[in-house]
Motif scaffolding. Structure first.
Motif, PDB file in Angstrom:
ATOM      1  N   ALA A  57       0.825  -1.204   0.000  1.00 30.55           N
ATOM      2  CA  ALA A  57       0.000   0.000   0.000  1.00 30.55           C
ATOM      3  C   ALA A  57       0.862   1.259   0.000  1.00 30.55           C
ATOM      4  CB  ALA A  57      -0.922  -0.011   1.223  1.00 30.55           C
ATOM      5  N   PHE A  58       1.998   1.214   0.700  1.00 28.40           N
ATOM      6  CA  PHE A  58       2.913   2.362   0.714  1.00 28.40           C
ATOM      7  C   PHE A  58       3.824   2.354  -0.519  1.00 28.40           C
ATOM      8  CE2 PHE A  58       1.935   2.149   5.315  1.00 28.40           C
ATOM      9  CZ  PHE A  58       1.530   3.455   5.497  1.00 28.40           C
ATOM     10  N   GLN A  59       4.330   1.178  -0.893  1.00 29.31           N
ATOM     11  CA  GLN A  59       5.254   1.115  -2.024  1.00 29.31           C
ATOM     12  C   GLN A  59       4.602   1.561  -3.322  1.00 29.31           C
ATOM     13  OE1 GLN A  59       7.213  -2.681  -2.211  1.00 29.31           O
ATOM     14  NE2 GLN A  59       8.191  -2.429  -0.224  1.00 29.31           N
ATOM     15  N   GLN A  60       3.295   1.316  -3.455  1.00 28.58           N
ATOM     16  CA  GLN A  60       2.608   1.731  -4.675  1.00 28.58           C
ATOM     17  C   GLN A  60       2.492   3.248  -4.779  1.00 28.58           C
ATOM     18  OE1 GLN A  60      -1.073  -0.424  -4.502  1.00 28.58           O
ATOM     19  NE2 GLN A  60      -0.120  -2.389  -5.005  1.00 28.58           N
ATOM     20  N   GLN A  61       2.668   3.957  -3.677  1.00 34.25           N
ATOM     21  CA  GLN A  61       2.625   5.420  -3.717  1.00 34.25           C
ATOM     22  C   GLN A  61       3.966   6.037  -4.111  1.00 34.25           C
ATOM     23  OE1 GLN A  61       0.728   7.272  -0.204  1.00 34.25           O
ATOM     24  NE2 GLN A  61       0.172   5.214   0.466  1.00 34.25           N
ATOM     25  N   LEU A  62       5.033   5.227  -4.063  1.00 34.69           N
ATOM     26  CA  LEU A  62       6.374   5.783  -4.257  1.00 34.69           C
ATOM     27  C   LEU A  62       6.560   6.488  -5.601  1.00 34.69           C
ATOM     28  CD1 LEU A  62       8.640   3.036  -2.625  1.00 34.69           C
ATOM     29  CD2 LEU A  62       8.079   5.316  -1.741  1.00 34.69           C
ATOM     30  N   PRO A  63       6.143   5.891  -6.749  1.00 31.52           N
ATOM     31  CA  PRO A  63       6.367   6.603  -8.026  1.00 31.52           C
ATOM     32  C   PRO A  63       5.727   7.981  -8.066  1.00 31.52           C
ATOM     33  CG  PRO A  63       5.815   4.296  -8.427  1.00 31.52           C
ATOM     34  CD  PRO A  63       5.581   4.542  -6.968  1.00 31.52           C
ATOM     35  N   ASP A  64       4.475   8.089  -7.591  1.00 34.79           N
ATOM     36  CA  ASP A  64       3.797   9.394  -7.606  1.00 34.79           C
ATOM     37  C   ASP A  64       4.470  10.372  -6.648  1.00 34.79           C
ATOM     38  OD1 ASP A  64       1.973   8.526  -9.484  1.00 34.79           O
ATOM     39  OD2 ASP A  64       0.511   7.884  -7.984  1.00 34.79           O
ATOM     40  N   PHE A  65       4.873   9.874  -5.486  1.00 36.75           N
ATOM     41  CA  PHE A  65       5.543  10.732  -4.506  1.00 36.75           C
ATOM     42  C   PHE A  65       6.870  11.250  -5.061  1.00 36.75           C
ATOM     43  CE2 PHE A  65       8.512  10.707  -0.701  1.00 36.75           C
ATOM     44  CZ  PHE A  65       8.172  11.977  -0.273  1.00 36.75           C
ATOM     45  N   ILE A  66       7.645  10.365  -5.663  1.00 33.66           N
ATOM     46  CA  ILE A  66       8.952  10.755  -6.209  1.00 33.66           C
ATOM     47  C   ILE A  66       8.765  11.730  -7.366  1.00 33.66           C
ATOM     48  CG2 ILE A  66      10.991   9.890  -7.420  1.00 33.66           C
ATOM     49  CD1 ILE A  66      10.684   7.315  -5.719  1.00 33.66           C
ATOM     50  N   MET A  67       7.775  11.477  -8.214  1.00 29.05           N
ATOM     51  CA  MET A  67       7.525  12.404  -9.319  1.00 29.05           C
ATOM     52  C   MET A  67       7.161  13.788  -8.785  1.00 29.05           C
ATOM     53  SD  MET A  67       7.556  12.910 -12.512  1.00 29.05           S
ATOM     54  CE  MET A  67       7.600  11.257 -13.199  1.00 29.05           C
ATOM     55  N   ILE A 140      10.567  -6.196  -9.947  1.00 24.16           N
ATOM     56  CA  ILE A 140      10.542  -7.566  -9.428  1.00 24.16           C
ATOM     57  C   ILE A 140      10.247  -7.555  -7.935  1.00 24.16           C
ATOM     58  CG2 ILE A 140      11.939  -9.634  -9.036  1.00 24.16           C
ATOM     59  CD1 ILE A 140      13.412  -8.927 -11.678  1.00 24.16           C
ATOM     60  N   ASN A 141      10.853  -6.620  -7.206  1.00 22.28           N
ATOM     61  CA  ASN A 141      10.583  -6.520  -5.763  1.00 22.28           C
ATOM     62  C   ASN A 141       9.127  -6.161  -5.497  1.00 22.28           C
ATOM     63  OD1 ASN A 141      13.236  -7.131  -5.155  1.00 22.28           O
ATOM     64  ND2 ASN A 141      13.871  -4.986  -4.947  1.00 22.28           N
ATOM     65  N   GLN A 142       8.573  -5.275  -6.331  1.00 25.30           N
ATOM     66  CA  GLN A 142       7.171  -4.888  -6.165  1.00 25.30           C
ATOM     67  C   GLN A 142       6.254  -6.086  -6.428  1.00 25.30           C
ATOM     68  OE1 GLN A 142       6.003  -1.995  -5.130  1.00 25.30           O
ATOM     69  NE2 GLN A 142       3.851  -2.527  -5.339  1.00 25.30           N
ATOM     70  N   ALA A 143       6.597  -6.883  -7.446  1.00 27.76           N
ATOM     71  CA  ALA A 143       5.803  -8.083  -7.735  1.00 27.76           C
ATOM     72  C   ALA A 143       5.840  -9.047  -6.558  1.00 27.76           C
ATOM     73  CB  ALA A 143       6.326  -8.759  -9.001  1.00 27.76           C
ATOM     74  N   GLU A 144       7.016  -9.222  -5.970  1.00 25.16           N
ATOM     75  CA  GLU A 144       7.128 -10.109  -4.812  1.00 25.16           C
ATOM     76  C   GLU A 144       6.300  -9.585  -3.646  1.00 25.16           C
ATOM     77  OE1 GLU A 144      10.629 -12.500  -2.411  1.00 25.16           O
ATOM     78  OE2 GLU A 144      11.092 -10.533  -3.272  1.00 25.16           O
ATOM     79  N   ALA A 145       6.312  -8.276  -3.448  1.00 25.29           N
ATOM     80  CA  ALA A 145       5.524  -7.686  -2.368  1.00 25.29           C
ATOM     81  C   ALA A 145       4.038  -7.966  -2.567  1.00 25.29           C
ATOM     82  CB  ALA A 145       5.775  -6.181  -2.296  1.00 25.29           C
ATOM     83  N   LEU A 146       3.557  -7.848  -3.803  1.00 28.08           N
ATOM     84  CA  LEU A 146       2.145  -8.117  -4.082  1.00 28.08           C
ATOM     85  C   LEU A 146       1.803  -9.586  -3.830  1.00 28.08           C
ATOM     86  CD1 LEU A 146       1.576  -6.053  -7.355  1.00 28.08           C
ATOM     87  CD2 LEU A 146       0.695  -5.548  -5.078  1.00 28.08           C
ATOM     88  N   LEU A 147       2.722 -10.480  -4.173  1.00 27.51           N
ATOM     89  CA  LEU A 147       2.463 -11.906  -3.971  1.00 27.51           C
ATOM     90  C   LEU A 147       2.424 -12.263  -2.490  1.00 27.51           C
ATOM     91  CD1 LEU A 147       4.705 -13.290  -6.854  1.00 27.51           C
ATOM     92  CD2 LEU A 147       2.209 -13.345  -6.743  1.00 27.51           C
TER      93      LEU A 147
END
Length: 345
Positions: A57-67, A140-147
């Protein structure tokens, strides 16, 4: 401030302190009656989680936050105050932040001139290899987190995870340097096995031969043909390229006959001679343009037995991808990061 510090340009900023204070104030203003609600209490507790682990839930916000940071958005720290609080205490998410920030900053704010291709459009070919490698690892790390989230919360995130793995595979095809490309995908087989619900590969099984590509280095060789330096190799594809494979002392290779991919093995052990074999390609299901014979890349069966010398030629499947095109060669080579061979009982 260096990339290794927590928030570049923000730790001592009054704005960031004010944002964090506002968010904490908002949490403290929750009425006590609501805190008595178990569901409300669980929701607040999850927002305050700062321990190590996977937090999609937090990692998915990272791209928008960094942008937002790279765009100098003055409201970024206010809009993402809960994320900032979480990053301050979660090492895993903070590491993902640093990796993704480094990659996105290099893509958006390059520190060195880059060639402009086509009509002034930057393509993946023009991106620094290390930046593309970081991007693949983050995907790949994000995919693992989702799994892991799916496993713990019984949610349906498998399709999203597979899409991230497919994107990592395709991005890696634009990394010319084989060593960097191999590093970018070093966790791909393990995470893809997790996505398929298959056991992780066991390299010490005496009944299974594990083949991996022999990635050529800069100025190295692939098969019997010399590969020129990575910065010039892209200009002249080989006429009949092969993907060289190796399993300890055993060797093999993949060729393309028209649209058909063919596996060539030789020197197989005497216990396999005269027998049919089964081949498994764990990453085969990620590459949709390949139509595997039999339909299942984890269970490809030969129609002829291994001959008396330990050799066999086995068709695997058809594809419109072409080994003579560099990016497509890299894509197919990455798909064969692992190839398992065993006798059919």
């Amino acid at each position: 401030m260096s990339e290794q510090e927590k928030f570049e340009g923000m730790p001592n900023s009054p704005t960031s302190e004010r944002a964090l204070a506002l968010w904490l104030q908002q949490v403290l203003q929750i009425p006590a009656s609501e805190m008595d609600d178990p569901q409300k209490e669980q929701k607040v507790a999850s927002e305050l989680t700062v321990g190590n682990g996977y937090h999609p839930a937090f990692q998915q916000q990272l791209p928008d936050f960094i942008m937002a940071l790279l765009s100098n958005d003055a409201q970024a720290t206010i809009h993402y105050a809960p994320l900032l609080f979480h990053l301050a205490g979660c090492q895993d998410c903070h590491t993902s932040y640093i990796e993704l920030y480094t990659a996105m900053r290099e893509a958006i704010q390059p520190r060195e001139p880059r060639p402009m291709l086509g009509q002034g459009t930057r393509t993946l070919n023009a991106m620094p290899p290390r930046m593309l490698s970081h991007l693949c690892e983050v995907l790949i790390n994000q995919a693992e987190a989702l799994l892991y989230q799916e496993r713990h919360e019984h949610s349906n995130t498998e399709e999203a995870a597979r899409s991230l793995l497919q994107l990592a595979l395709r991005v890696s095809a634009f990394i010319a340097q084989s060593a960097v490309r191999h590093q970018a995908l070093h966790n791909l087989v393990r995470v893809a096995s997790l996505a398929d619900g298959a056991p992780s590969p066991t390299f010490n099984d005496p009944n299974v031969h594990m083949y991996t590509p022999t990635f050529s280095g800069v100025g190295g060789t692939r098969g019997k043909k010399t590969v020129r330096r990575a910065e010039t190799a892209r200009s002249a594809p080989q006429e009949h390229p092969i993907i060289q494979l190796q399993s300890h002392a055993l060797e093999g290779h993949i060729t393309q006959n028209g649209q058909m991919l063919e596996l060539h093995l030789h020197g197989l052990h005497e216990t396999l001679r005269g027998k049919l074999i089964e081949v498994a390609v764990p990453l085969g299901s990620l590459l949709e343009p390949v139509r595997w014979l039999g339909g299942d890349p984890r269970h490809l069966r030969s129609t002829t037995p291994v001959d008396a010398s330990g050799a066999i030629v086995m068709p695997l499947g058809e594809t419109t991808l072409n080994l003579t095109i560099h990016e497509e060669y890299h894509l197919l080579e990455a798909m064969f990061l692992l190839l398992e061979v065993r006798a059919i009982a």
